[in-house]
Every structure is written in structure tokens, then in C-alpha cells.
Design a protein around this motif. Structure first.
Motif, PDB file in Angstrom:
ATOM      1  N   GLU A   1       1.704   6.578  -6.976  1.00 57.74           N
ATOM      2  CA  GLU A   1       0.598   7.442  -7.375  1.00 57.74           C
ATOM      3  C   GLU A   1       0.793   8.902  -6.942  1.00 57.74           C
ATOM      4  O   GLU A   1      -0.096   9.728  -7.129  1.00 57.74           O
ATOM      5  CB  GLU A   1      -0.708   6.894  -6.797  1.00 57.74           C
TER       6      GLU A   1
ATOM      7  N   LYS B   1       0.837  -1.201   0.000  1.00 58.40           N
ATOM      8  CA  LYS B   1       0.000   0.000   0.000  1.00 58.40           C
ATOM      9  C   LYS B   1       0.877   1.258   0.000  1.00 58.40           C
ATOM     10  O   LYS B   1       0.604   2.223  -0.732  1.00 58.40           O
ATOM     11  CB  LYS B   1      -0.928  -0.008   1.217  1.00 58.40           C
TER      12      LYS B   1
ATOM     13  N   ASP C   1       0.973   4.058  -2.945  1.00 58.18           N
ATOM     14  CA  ASP C   1       0.776   5.487  -2.690  1.00 58.18           C
ATOM     15  C   ASP C   1       1.946   6.305  -3.234  1.00 58.18           C
ATOM     16  O   ASP C   1       1.745   7.384  -3.799  1.00 58.18           O
ATOM     17  CB  ASP C   1       0.598   5.745  -1.195  1.00 58.18           C
TER      18      ASP C   1
ATOM     19  N   LYS D   1       1.031  10.124  -3.936  1.00 58.93           N
ATOM     20  CA  LYS D   1       0.252  10.482  -2.740  1.00 58.93           C
ATOM     21  C   LYS D   1       1.142  10.746  -1.519  1.00 58.93           C
ATOM     22  O   LYS D   1       0.626  10.902  -0.414  1.00 58.93           O
ATOM     23  CB  LYS D   1      -0.746   9.381  -2.414  1.00 58.93           C
ATOM     24  N   CYS D   2       2.438  10.788  -1.727  1.00 59.47           N
ATOM     25  CA  CYS D   2       3.380  10.993  -0.614  1.00 59.47           C
ATOM     26  C   CYS D   2       4.015  12.372  -0.748  1.00 59.47           C
ATOM     27  O   CYS D   2       4.084  12.942  -1.825  1.00 59.47           O
ATOM     28  CB  CYS D   2       4.466   9.924  -0.639  1.00 59.47           C
TER      29      CYS D   2
END
Length: 68
Positions: free
Chosen positions: A62, A55, A59, A64-65
Motif C-alpha cells: 500500500e 501486516k 503496508d 506505507k513504507c
């Protein structure tokens, strides 16, 4: 009434001198850290953290960090 080991340990700790209590705290912190490390390593070996790692990598891929 029979004392449990935990009750005996609590009683013994409460009777320690300040110096012995400080030494006990140091010892216990090291002991606890080693126990935690061992449990963590077992969980890693058994794959219990694989889903969390995947996961996190997803992330990251994508976007998302963010940097800390």
C-alpha cells in the motif's frame, strides 16, 4: 533461610575478579543471544509472527513504507 539459585549466582558474580567478570559478561552475552535466537526460531516455526509479517507486507504493498 535457604538461598535460591539466583541469590547464589548473584553472590558468586559479585565476587568475581575484574578479569573473570569480563569473561562472564562475554559468555553471558553469547548465551543470551543464542537463547533469544532459539526462541525467535521457535516462534517463527509456530507461526506466531505470521500476522506481523502479513501486516508489514500489506503496508509495503500500500506504499506505507519508506526507505531508511
Amino acid at each position: 533461610m535457604e538461598k535460591t539459585k539466583l541469590t547464589e549466582i548473584k553472590q558468586a558474580v559479585s565476587e568475581l575478579s575484574d578479569r573473570d567478570l569480563a569473561n562472564f559478561r562475554t559468555w553471558f552475552a553469547e548465551f543470551d543471544a543464542q537463547e533469544w535466537d532459539q526462541k525467535f526460531e521457535e516462534d517463527v516455526t509456530k507461526g506466531k509472527l505470521d500476522a506481523l509479517a502479513e501486516k508489514a507486507l500489506q503496508d509495503l504493498r500500500e506504499g506505507k513504507c519508506r526507505d531508511l
